[in-house]
Design a protein around this motif. Structure first.
Motif, short mmCIF file in Angstrom:
data_model
loop_
_atom_site.label_atom_id
_atom_site.label_comp_id
_atom_site.label_asym_id
_atom_site.label_seq_id
_atom_site.Cartn_x
_atom_site.Cartn_y
_atom_site.Cartn_z
N SER A 55 -7.88 -3.18 -8.06
CA SER A 55 -7.98 -1.73 -7.93
C SER A 55 -6.72 -1.21 -7.26
N GLY A 56 -6.34 0.02 -7.57
CA GLY A 56 -5.15 0.62 -6.99
C GLY A 56 -4.49 1.54 -7.99
N ASP A 57 -3.21 1.82 -7.76
CA ASP A 57 -2.51 2.77 -8.60
C ASP A 57 -1.00 2.50 -8.54
N LEU A 58 -0.23 3.39 -9.14
CA LEU A 58 1.22 3.23 -9.13
C LEU A 58 1.74 3.13 -7.70
N GLU A 59 1.22 3.96 -6.82
CA GLU A 59 1.69 3.95 -5.44
C GLU A 59 1.41 2.61 -4.75
N THR A 60 0.30 1.98 -5.09
CA THR A 60 -0.01 0.65 -4.55
C THR A 60 1.08 -0.33 -4.96
N LEU A 61 1.47 -0.27 -6.24
CA LEU A 61 2.52 -1.15 -6.75
C LEU A 61 3.86 -0.82 -6.09
N LEU A 62 4.16 0.45 -5.93
CA LEU A 62 5.43 0.84 -5.32
C LEU A 62 5.56 0.34 -3.89
N GLU A 63 4.45 0.35 -3.15
CA GLU A 63 4.50 -0.19 -1.79
C GLU A 63 4.91 -1.66 -1.81
N CYS A 64 4.48 -2.38 -2.84
CA CYS A 64 4.81 -3.82 -2.96
C CYS A 64 6.27 -4.06 -3.28
N LYS A 118 2.90 9.06 1.00
CA LYS A 118 3.54 7.93 1.67
C LYS A 118 4.81 7.50 0.93
N ILE A 119 4.72 7.45 -0.40
CA ILE A 119 5.89 7.05 -1.20
C ILE A 119 6.97 8.13 -1.10
N TYR A 120 6.55 9.39 -1.17
CA TYR A 120 7.51 10.49 -1.04
C TYR A 120 8.23 10.40 0.31
N ALA A 121 7.45 10.18 1.38
CA ALA A 121 8.04 10.10 2.72
C ALA A 121 9.00 8.92 2.82
N GLU A 169 9.89 14.64 -8.39
CA GLU A 169 9.27 13.32 -8.45
C GLU A 169 10.21 12.25 -9.01
N ASN A 170 11.49 12.41 -8.79
CA ASN A 170 12.44 11.35 -9.12
C ASN A 170 12.59 10.51 -7.86
N PHE A 171 12.01 9.31 -7.87
CA PHE A 171 12.02 8.46 -6.69
C PHE A 171 13.13 7.40 -6.75
N PHE A 172 14.12 7.60 -7.62
CA PHE A 172 15.33 6.77 -7.65
C PHE A 172 15.01 5.28 -7.76
N TYR A 173 14.18 4.93 -8.72
CA TYR A 173 13.71 3.55 -8.86
C TYR A 173 14.83 2.54 -9.10
N LYS A 174 15.94 2.97 -9.67
CA LYS A 174 17.04 2.03 -9.93
C LYS A 174 17.92 1.79 -8.71
N ASP A 175 17.65 2.49 -7.62
CA ASP A 175 18.42 2.32 -6.39
C ASP A 175 17.89 1.09 -5.65
N SER A 176 18.64 0.00 -5.68
CA SER A 176 18.18 -1.26 -5.08
C SER A 176 18.11 -1.20 -3.56
N GLU A 177 18.71 -0.20 -2.96
CA GLU A 177 18.58 -0.03 -1.51
C GLU A 177 17.16 0.43 -1.17
N ILE A 178 16.52 1.13 -2.11
CA ILE A 178 15.17 1.66 -1.89
C ILE A 178 14.11 0.74 -2.49
N TRP A 179 14.33 0.26 -3.72
CA TRP A 179 13.33 -0.50 -4.48
C TRP A 179 13.86 -1.86 -4.91
N ASN A 180 12.95 -2.80 -5.11
CA ASN A 180 13.29 -4.11 -5.65
C ASN A 180 12.64 -4.25 -7.02
N LEU A 181 13.36 -3.83 -8.06
CA LEU A 181 12.81 -3.93 -9.42
C LEU A 181 12.81 -5.36 -9.94
#
Length: 196
Positions: free
Chosen positions: A98-107, A142-145, A163-175
């Motif tokens: 159970s969860g959502d996109l935000e759950t995955l983004l936290e990971c 939480k993700i926005y913050a 709602e552009n959370f800059f997913y390709k920015d490796s400083e913020i996210w680990n794709l």
């Protein structure tokens, strides 16, 4: 052509960036993503899915599992059978919980900056003490913050509000995170790269 049906703009932006970064370049061009407004809009989209099936497109639906993975999957499977539709289903965060996109983004938040999420958790824990007075913020807050905590240009600040959370920015996210493996495997399944 693979037609991806997703809930909203955040999902669309995330999947566009994930596909560009993690899938073979020849495969990445084989996707077209459409937001349908959520699982409760499936009925309204029945004609579209039927048309896509009739045209021979592969249809994949990526929705949030929300509070009950089993219940959501059962609902969508029943809808699919009752309407004689052909599509594959993936429920975020990992097609099993159970969860959502935000759950995955936290990971997949960059481990170097996980402390930002920890600070937000402390804020939520504090609010819980006053639960009769205040509502807890939604997970998207939480993700926005988290993303908002990084320095940005004025243009980037405008993009964040869209709602552009800059997913390709490796400083913020680990794709490249292993947490994305189930979703990447789902996207790759049954896809034959287009011929140049």
């Amino acid at each position: 052509m693979v037609k991806l049906l997703v809930e909203g703009k955040s999902d669309l932006r995330f999947l566009e960036d994930l596909i560009e970064v993690r899938l073979d370049k020849n495969k990445a061009t084989d996707f077209e993503i459409t937001e349908v407004g959520g699982w409760n809009n499936l009925e309204k989209n029945t004609p579209t899915i039927k048309r896509l099936n009739d045209e021979g497109h592969s249809v994949k639906i990526i929705f949030d599992a929300d509070d009950d993975y089993q219940e959501r999957r059962a609902y969508i499977e029943k809808f699919k059978a009752n309407n004689n539709l052909n599509f594959d289903i993936f429920l975020l965060p990992d097609n099993s919980l159970s969860g959502d996109l935000e759950t995955l983004l936290e990971c997949i938040a960059n481990d170097k900056h996980r402390r930002v999420l920890d600070c937000f958790q402390q804020y939520e824990d504090c609010l819980k003490k006053y639960e009769k007075t205040y509502a807890l913020p939604i997970r998207k807050s939480k993700i926005y913050a988290y993303v908002d905590a990084f320095p940005k240009t004025n243009e980037q600040k405008k993009e964040l509000k869209k709602e552009n959370f800059f997913y390709k920015d490796s400083e913020i996210w680990n794709l490249d995170s292993e947490a994305l493996r189930p979703l990447v495997d789902f996207l790759n399944r049954g896809i034959t790269p287009s011929q140049p």
